[in-house]
Design a protein around this motif. Structure first.
Motif, short mmCIF file in Angstrom:
data_model
loop_
_atom_site.label_atom_id
_atom_site.label_comp_id
_atom_site.label_asym_id
_atom_site.label_seq_id
_atom_site.Cartn_x
_atom_site.Cartn_y
_atom_site.Cartn_z
N ALA A 1 -1.51 8.63 3.79
CA ALA A 1 -1.62 8.04 5.13
C ALA A 1 -2.35 8.97 6.10
N ASP A 2 -2.06 10.28 6.05
CA ASP A 2 -2.67 11.17 7.04
C ASP A 2 -4.17 11.34 6.81
N GLU A 3 -4.64 11.03 5.61
CA GLU A 3 -6.09 11.11 5.34
C GLU A 3 -6.76 9.73 5.37
N ASN B 1 0.84 -1.20 0.00
CA ASN B 1 0.00 0.00 0.00
C ASN B 1 0.89 1.26 0.00
N PRO B 2 1.65 1.52 -1.08
CA PRO B 2 2.63 2.62 -1.07
C PRO B 2 1.98 3.98 -0.81
N THR B 3 2.69 4.78 -0.01
CA THR B 3 2.16 6.09 0.39
C THR B 3 2.76 7.21 -0.46
N SER C 1 2.37 13.09 -6.41
CA SER C 1 1.55 12.12 -7.16
C SER C 1 0.07 12.30 -6.84
N TRP C 2 -0.23 12.73 -5.59
CA TRP C 2 -1.63 12.89 -5.16
C TRP C 2 -2.34 13.98 -5.98
N GLY D 1 -7.22 1.73 2.54
CA GLY D 1 -6.92 3.13 2.88
C GLY D 1 -7.00 3.36 4.37
N MET D 2 -8.04 2.81 5.02
CA MET D 2 -8.23 3.05 6.45
C MET D 2 -7.38 2.12 7.31
N TYR D 3 -7.10 0.92 6.78
CA TYR D 3 -6.33 -0.08 7.56
C TYR D 3 -5.22 -0.62 6.68
#
Ligand SMILES: [Fe+2]
Length: 386
Positions: A157-159, A71-73, A117-118, A273-275
């Motif tokens: 990750a922070d979202e 799950n790359p950030t 990238s986001w 995303g959440m876990y």
């Protein structure tokens, strides 16, 4: 018959020993290559040495970024893009499974565009341009299909949010699929990724964009997974089983390249995303029985076909009868490959189920399902998977 357009810009080099062609492949794009992977294990170290030798013989200098995790950030992508710029990379080679290949695609964008990238997600107005570095995908697992797709999944990750870049600019120019590299994939990872390939094919066959060519590939991919995945799990070094799974994965990837995924992937993306500790294939296995029970009536012919693949005794049964058995048969297959699980077992607290259900409706995947869940039905699907 439904009309369709078809193009496949990715060149596929498939078969045992194809790794040896990586030098000639990469030399087309320049002489400086960033190799992107997850953390270096002894196995990966040995493979990297082989890749370095092959590239060096072709006159290519490489540097290695091993800062990618499952799950790359966005932070990992940014670090890789910074290295690509410092090294003046002319191409990015994604070496590994979906996380490494998706990260290579996102790095190819961020290294050549302003922002992160986001800023280039599928729904943004700003999209990757032709400045994007060429991507070569060297896959070492059978499941994500990333070697032939225009998708790069990234996590902020922070979202607690997982989304994707979706653009032809990140399609790998060349996909090298060498089943010999897959023989040492651990059993559990083989099951997760193999199940992912199954879901790509099945969901593509349910997708509104499905057409005759996709249907043909999806059916073949599903048959290959059902036949070869249990064998690959029993004997990891069975090259015939690994080749069957590699072909299934590539066919299923081609299915999502042209059609797409549906409800289960929207749910799995929200879970991941959440876990972030929950693997993608694991999340899919958790939601699939509930998805099948919810959807089978809305696509009885498809679910009946799948049920008959899983239980040949249903060949004489009517579609409605066979389709009604599909959820339980899919669950049996998930149990058989050893990845049956529940959200409650993987760290999802009950008091977050409502927010998880809301997150399952952020991506548009659920709208492509034959039966579109309401918010209340999505909560019920999540609860049933808990
Ligand atoms: Fe997937």
């Amino acid at each position: 018959m439904q009309s369709f357009n078809w193009n496949l810009p990715t060149e596929i080099r498939f078969g045992s020993g194809k790794l040896a062609e990586a030098g000639a492949v990469c030399r087309r794009f320049g002489t400086r290559c960033l190799v992107v992977s997850t953390a270096t294990t002894p196995w990966l170290h040995a493979l990297l040495e082989r890749v370095q030798g092959i590239l060096s013989t072709a006159g290519i200098a490489m540097t290695h970024f091993d800062g990618i995790r499952a799950n790359p950030t966005t932070e990992q992508i940014t670090a890789g893009a910074a290295l690509a710029r410092r090294f003046r990379a002319e191409m990015v080679l994604g070496l590994g499974g979906g996380s490494s290949m998706d990260a290579a695609k996102a790095i190819a964008v961020e290294a050549t565009h302003p922002g992160s990238s986001w800023d280039y997600l599928w729904f943004r107005e700003t999209q990757p341009t032709e400045q994007t570095l060429p991507v070569v995908a060297l896959t070492t697992t059978s499941g994500t299909g990333s070697q032939v797709t225009q998708v790069a999944v990234v996590t902020k990750a922070d979202e607690r949010c997982k989304s994707a870049i979706y653009n032809d600019m990140i399609l790998p120019r060349v996909a090298i699929v060498d089943p010999e590299l897959m023989c040492s994939v651990p059993r559990r990872m083989t099951a997760f990724t193999g199940f992912d390939a199954f879901t790509h094919a099945f969901e593509s066959s349910l997708h509104p964009g499905c057409h005759g060519l996709i249907d043909m590939m999806a059916r073949e991919a599903i048959s290959l997974v059902l036949h070869w995945l249990p064998k690959a799990l029993d004997h990891g070094d069975d090259i015939e089983a690994r080749s069957g799974m590699a072909l299934a994965d590539t066919l299923a990837g081609l299915c999502i390249r042209s059609a797409g995924v549906t409800l289960p992937h929207g749910m799995a993306m929200a879970i991941g995303g959440m876990y972030p500790g929950v693997a993608h294939g694991q999340a899919l296995a958790i939601v699939y029985p509930a998805f099948a029970a919810f959807t089978a009536d809305a696509a009885p012919a498809r679910f009946a076909w799948l049920a008959r693949q899983l239980d040949p005794s249903l060949h004489g049964a009517a579609d409605a009868v066979a389709a009604a058995r599909s959820a339980s048969l899919i669950n049996d297959f998930i149990v058989r490959i050893g990845i049956s699980d529940k959200l409650s077992n993987v760290g999802v607290p009950r008091d977050e189920l409502d927010s998880l259900a809301a997150a399952c409706m952020v991506l548009s995947d659920y709208k492509n399902n034959p039966r579109v869940a309401t918010a209340e039905e999505m909560r019920a699907l999540v609860l049933r998977s808990w």
